[in-house]
Structures are given as structure tokens and as C-alpha cells.
Design a protein around this motif. Sequence first.
Motif, PDB file in Angstrom:
ATOM      1  N   SER A  62      37.701  53.129  44.698  1.00  0.00           N
ATOM      2  CA  SER A  62      38.122  53.844  45.906  1.00  0.00           C
ATOM      3  C   SER A  62      37.891  53.033  47.180  1.00  0.00           C
ATOM      4  CB  SER A  62      37.388  55.182  46.016  1.00  0.00           C
ATOM      5  OG  SER A  62      35.983  54.980  46.032  1.00  0.00           O
ATOM      6  N   ASP A  63      37.114  51.948  47.100  1.00  0.00           N
ATOM      7  CA  ASP A  63      36.839  51.117  48.271  1.00  0.00           C
ATOM      8  C   ASP A  63      37.935  50.088  48.537  1.00  0.00           C
ATOM      9  OD1 ASP A  63      34.446  52.406  48.699  1.00  0.00           O
ATOM     10  OD2 ASP A  63      33.276  50.962  47.533  1.00  0.00           O
ATOM     11  N   ILE A  64      38.869  49.945  47.602  1.00  0.00           N
ATOM     12  CA  ILE A  64      39.934  48.941  47.758  1.00  0.00           C
ATOM     13  C   ILE A  64      40.855  49.359  48.896  1.00  0.00           C
ATOM     14  CG2 ILE A  64      41.940  47.873  46.638  1.00  0.00           C
ATOM     15  CD1 ILE A  64      40.471  48.257  43.961  1.00  0.00           C
ATOM     16  N   ILE A  65      41.184  48.418  49.763  1.00  0.00           N
ATOM     17  CA  ILE A  65      42.066  48.726  50.889  1.00  0.00           C
ATOM     18  C   ILE A  65      43.338  47.882  50.783  1.00  0.00           C
ATOM     19  CG2 ILE A  65      40.167  49.340  52.415  1.00  0.00           C
ATOM     20  CD1 ILE A  65      40.459  46.616  53.745  1.00  0.00           C
ATOM     21  N   GLY A  66      44.365  48.329  51.479  1.00  0.00           N
ATOM     22  CA  GLY A  66      45.591  47.550  51.602  1.00  0.00           C
ATOM     23  C   GLY A  66      46.563  47.646  50.456  1.00  0.00           C
ATOM     24  N   GLN A  67      46.186  48.290  49.362  1.00  0.00           N
ATOM     25  CA  GLN A  67      47.061  48.366  48.184  1.00  0.00           C
ATOM     26  C   GLN A  67      47.226  49.815  47.725  1.00  0.00           C
ATOM     27  OE1 GLN A  67      48.355  45.526  47.787  1.00  0.00           O
ATOM     28  NE2 GLN A  67      46.804  44.276  48.833  1.00  0.00           N
ATOM     29  N   GLU A  68      47.404  50.696  48.684  1.00  0.00           N
ATOM     30  CA  GLU A  68      47.470  52.123  48.365  1.00  0.00           C
ATOM     31  C   GLU A  68      48.619  52.468  47.425  1.00  0.00           C
ATOM     32  OE1 GLU A  68      46.785  50.902  51.300  1.00  0.00           O
ATOM     33  OE2 GLU A  68      44.777  51.701  51.679  1.00  0.00           O
ATOM     34  N   VAL A  85      46.707  51.719  44.088  1.00  0.00           N
ATOM     35  CA  VAL A  85      45.389  52.304  43.819  1.00  0.00           C
ATOM     36  C   VAL A  85      45.256  53.719  44.362  1.00  0.00           C
ATOM     37  CG1 VAL A  85      44.371  50.004  43.851  1.00  0.00           C
ATOM     38  CG2 VAL A  85      44.311  51.395  45.929  1.00  0.00           C
ATOM     39  N   GLY A  86      46.259  54.187  45.130  1.00  0.00           N
ATOM     40  CA  GLY A  86      46.237  55.557  45.614  1.00  0.00           C
ATOM     41  C   GLY A  86      46.415  56.551  44.481  1.00  0.00           C
ATOM     42  N   PRO A  87      46.296  57.834  44.754  1.00  0.00           N
ATOM     43  CA  PRO A  87      46.355  58.861  43.699  1.00  0.00           C
ATOM     44  C   PRO A  87      47.596  58.777  42.818  1.00  0.00           C
ATOM     45  CG  PRO A  87      45.649  59.824  45.785  1.00  0.00           C
ATOM     46  CD  PRO A  87      46.062  58.420  46.093  1.00  0.00           C
ATOM     47  N   PRO A 127      47.049  34.908  48.419  1.00  0.00           N
ATOM     48  CA  PRO A 127      45.594  34.761  48.260  1.00  0.00           C
ATOM     49  C   PRO A 127      44.833  35.789  49.090  1.00  0.00           C
ATOM     50  CG  PRO A 127      46.644  32.639  48.737  1.00  0.00           C
ATOM     51  CD  PRO A 127      47.677  33.685  48.972  1.00  0.00           C
ATOM     52  N   GLY A 128      43.662  36.168  48.587  1.00  0.00           N
ATOM     53  CA  GLY A 128      42.737  36.972  49.359  1.00  0.00           C
ATOM     54  C   GLY A 128      43.113  38.422  49.552  1.00  0.00           C
ATOM     55  N   VAL A 129      43.880  39.014  48.619  1.00  0.00           N
ATOM     56  CA  VAL A 129      44.263  40.418  48.772  1.00  0.00           C
ATOM     57  C   VAL A 129      43.631  41.317  47.716  1.00  0.00           C
ATOM     58  CG1 VAL A 129      46.412  39.927  49.965  1.00  0.00           C
ATOM     59  CG2 VAL A 129      46.410  40.052  47.468  1.00  0.00           C
ATOM     60  N   GLY A 130      42.729  40.762  46.902  1.00  0.00           N
ATOM     61  CA  GLY A 130      41.948  41.618  46.003  1.00  0.00           C
ATOM     62  C   GLY A 130      42.330  41.602  44.543  1.00  0.00           C
ATOM     63  N   LYS A 131      43.012  40.573  44.070  1.00  0.00           N
ATOM     64  CA  LYS A 131      43.441  40.549  42.665  1.00  0.00           C
ATOM     65  C   LYS A 131      42.249  40.556  41.712  1.00  0.00           C
ATOM     66  CE  LYS A 131      46.147  36.930  43.410  1.00  0.00           C
ATOM     67  NZ  LYS A 131      46.233  36.894  44.893  1.00  0.00           N
ATOM     68  N   THR A 132      41.282  39.673  41.966  1.00  0.00           N
ATOM     69  CA  THR A 132      40.107  39.610  41.090  1.00  0.00           C
ATOM     70  C   THR A 132      39.306  40.906  41.154  1.00  0.00           C
ATOM     71  OG1 THR A 132      39.974  37.210  41.436  1.00  0.00           O
ATOM     72  CG2 THR A 132      38.000  38.319  40.587  1.00  0.00           C
ATOM     73  N   THR A 133      39.131  41.439  42.343  1.00  0.00           N
ATOM     74  CA  THR A 133      38.370  42.675  42.514  1.00  0.00           C
ATOM     75  C   THR A 133      39.010  43.824  41.747  1.00  0.00           C
ATOM     76  OG1 THR A 133      37.571  42.004  44.697  1.00  0.00           O
ATOM     77  CG2 THR A 133      37.584  44.364  44.213  1.00  0.00           C
ATOM     78  N   ILE A 134      40.316  43.961  41.856  1.00  0.00           N
ATOM     79  CA  ILE A 134      41.013  45.046  41.154  1.00  0.00           C
ATOM     80  C   ILE A 134      40.820  44.923  39.653  1.00  0.00           C
ATOM     81  CG2 ILE A 134      43.309  45.916  40.579  1.00  0.00           C
ATOM     82  CD1 ILE A 134      44.104  45.403  43.484  1.00  0.00           C
ATOM     83  N   ALA A 135      40.976  43.715  39.123  1.00  0.00           N
ATOM     84  CA  ALA A 135      40.823  43.519  37.679  1.00  0.00           C
ATOM     85  C   ALA A 135      39.422  43.894  37.212  1.00  0.00           C
ATOM     86  CB  ALA A 135      41.133  42.067  37.323  1.00  0.00           C
ATOM     87  N   GLU A 192      35.759  50.711  35.407  1.00  0.00           N
ATOM     88  CA  GLU A 192      36.068  52.139  35.478  1.00  0.00           C
ATOM     89  C   GLU A 192      36.351  52.736  34.103  1.00  0.00           C
ATOM     90  OE1 GLU A 192      36.242  54.361  37.948  1.00  0.00           O
ATOM     91  OE2 GLU A 192      35.866  53.119  39.714  1.00  0.00           O
ATOM     92  N   VAL A 193      37.003  51.965  33.242  1.00  0.00           N
ATOM     93  CA  VAL A 193      37.362  52.513  31.922  1.00  0.00           C
ATOM     94  C   VAL A 193      36.397  52.069  30.825  1.00  0.00           C
ATOM     95  CG1 VAL A 193      39.802  52.704  32.524  1.00  0.00           C
ATOM     96  CG2 VAL A 193      38.970  50.618  31.463  1.00  0.00           C
ATOM     97  N   GLY A 194      35.395  51.260  31.186  1.00  0.00           N
ATOM     98  CA  GLY A 194      34.376  50.881  30.208  1.00  0.00           C
ATOM     99  C   GLY A 194      34.785  49.783  29.253  1.00  0.00           C
TER     100      GLY A 194
END
Length: 437
Positions: free
Chosen positions: A24-30, A33-35, A57-65, A71-73
Motif C-alpha cells: 500500500s506504500d507504493i506510489i505512482g503506479q495506481e 497497485v490500486g484496488p 529506471p527508478g519507478v519501483g520495479k524491484t520493490t513491486i516484485a 504478500e502472497v508468501g
Amino acid sequence: MSDTLFSANAPRPLAEILRPRRFSDIIGQEHLVGPEGALARMIAAKRLSSFILWGPPGVGKTTIARLMADEVGYNFIQLSAVSTGIADLRKALAEATRLRESASKPTVAFVDELHRFSRPVQDALLPAVEDGTIVLIGATTENPSFSLVSALLSRAKVYTLNRFAAADLHRVIARAEAHFERPLPLTDDARDALVAMADGDARYLLGLCEDIVATDHPSDLDTIALATLVQQRAPLYDKGQEEHFNLLSCFHKSLRGSDPDAALYWAARMIAGGEDPSVVFRRLCCAASEDVGMADPQALVQVMTAWQAFERVGLPEARLFLAQAINYVATAPKSNASYRAFDKASALAKSTGSIAPPKRILNAPTKLMKELGYHDGYQYDHDHPDAFAGQSFFPDELGGHDHPVLYEPNERGFERDVKKRLEFWNRRRKQAPEGKD
């Protein structure tokens, strides 16, 4: 030395410290990652399928992965295509197999810079993706359609990540200030300039924030002081890849659409990114002929003259010649009649094959050729009024004077006069004897 560059005690970059810890902290890619986003729906279903994250670069690809796996274990293995060879990949796949058998849960294999994998290495991923050994999450800054093998693309959906907008980057600055527990020493204008310097890259922006805080400047920096403190980032532009063709396309369409401001902007973007000016001039030549054409035949002359002056004088003064050529082509009347005429001529030539030309317009350098009728009946145009005899140069099989019309000038610019001239000649042709072989 007790500490090295790679010491565990070395300070972590701010971008790593502030990396989102929750989805839920991810920004810019609603949109993802939005509902209602596709990635959010995967998490809600507690089941991941293979996909590719495509974005700058720098838009959160690694973080999202990483967060999706958490989240799903799922187990998580991270690879970099820059440093991973086929042997390393096989070891990673063997580890994923072991984890699946021991932990009874799938493994996410995150491959950063996936486009840098060679075709054989990409192919080696396919069996593991197909049999469920891994859930592949790839990250790429290049268009997957051009950089990834089709077999891999058919097994993984592609999701596009947006370049961070200014509002998103201001939120990133706010997180940095909360971490430092003090505001950055910047005027409002300098804060906006800092966001512009980041060029949509949050990771780079956080590096700039670190540099500013490290200076411990006693007063607020204005834009000039900020510019001297940090070096502005080079624009994101790869001269040999997709961005090169994207910006060239934007440039050409702006010329065609008679928008000199936009054409100047895209040309400046390319030059600032290190593009060879000759590439811009070549596209100008194409537009001068394809889109301006006979509506203003001087357009091509202007471009070629500006190009020659550019090469002789050199930068920085030579930018004036480029700007003049861009403005001339963009503001010239437009006609693609010549371009369309040659397309129709090519189609006609292809469909009619090797029809012999009329003998009357063939030279007869030998006695035999004269006896065969070569050059018989040819009329020298300059012997007639207005230097026009009205003869037909088309094969008789294509209708002679009634041949298909290929060049149809428009009522724009100089081509208006050309159209009137052709109409005059066509009236004269109808009055002239056609002559048959």
C-alpha cells in the motif's frame, strides 16, 4: 583496512532505507497497485502468475516484485541479467526446485534487466516457467516486444509502469524529509528544479536529497545554488534503441502537423540526449519531401543548405541553421502528392510487368532499329508552341493519353500552380494526335 566499500557496516543508500515495506506504500503506479489494478487482484487471489514489469529506471520495479512475493508468501530469488550467466541461472533454478520440494510453496524468480539476457538464456527460463518451478517476474527498461523472445512473452503478461509525475516525486521528497526529521534547505523554485532534475526517477531523486543534506547548507538554496551543488542528470535517451525511434517519430509528426514549437522541442530533446545532428537532418529531409513535397519545393533546398552550413560552422552557432530548417519545414504548405504518386507508380509497375515502351520514344542508333520503327513519329517538344507537343509517353497497353493518373497535385502552396500547368497540358494533349506504333 577494517572497513571496505563492501563492508556490512557501510551506510545504506537512502533509496534502500525508504524502499516501501508494504504494498500500500507504493506510489505512482495506481493503475496496477490500486484496488482495481491487475497486480492488486493477484495479491487478493493469493496467487501470482509470471509477468514482466516494463518502465523507466527508478519507478519501483524491484520493490513491486519483492512486495508481491512477500504478500502472497512465495519464496523470492533475485537475479541480475547483467551478471548472471547460463550456469548461474541453472543454479538458481535448482535452488527454486529445492525450495518448492522442501517448503511446498512456489518461488518468485525476479530477473532485473531481463532484456540483457541472451536468447539462449531466455529460452532456458521457459521450462521452469511452464512446469511451475518458478513464477517469473522480469524487469526491463526496453520494449519487451523487441528485447524478449516471443516464447517468453507468450507465457508472461506485460505491465507498464509510469514515469513518476512531479506530484509523486514531491511525495518522495516528503518521505526523505520525514526520515531526516527536517526539511531540505531549498526555496520553492529550487524544490521544483530538484524534481525536474530527477526526470521521473525516484531513486535518483533520493540520491540528490542525500547530497543536499550532506552539505549541511546554512540557508535555503535557490535554483542557481542548487545547480552548482548537484550535477543535472543527462536526459533519458538511448540513441540505438526504442527511445531513439520514439522521439524521431514525435519530431516527424510535429513537422507534418505544422507545429514548429513541438518540432523544435523534440529536436532539442534528441540533441540534449547526445543524438547525432545528422540523424535529425536526415529526418528533416524526409519530411521536406514526403510531407511538403511540391507544395514548396524549396523546403528540401533549405534543409540541405542548412545541413551543409551546420557541418561547416559547427556547434554552438550551427544550432541556428537547424532551427531555421525545422521552422521552414514545419511552417511550409503540406502535400504528400509526390509520395503517393510514386506508391501508385510502383504498384502499377509491379502489376503490369515488362510492357514494352512505345517505339516512337526509343532512340534508333542503328539502321536495323530505324527499319523496325524505332523513333518513328517522335516529336521534339521544343519544335512546338510552349515547348509542348502533346505526345504520349505511356505504353499503348496502358491507355496512352488515357493512362492511369498517378500524380494528383493539391490546391496548396506552389502545387496550386503545378496543378494549373498540368490541367493546361492535359487539355492540349486531348487536341494532339496520339500516334501509334
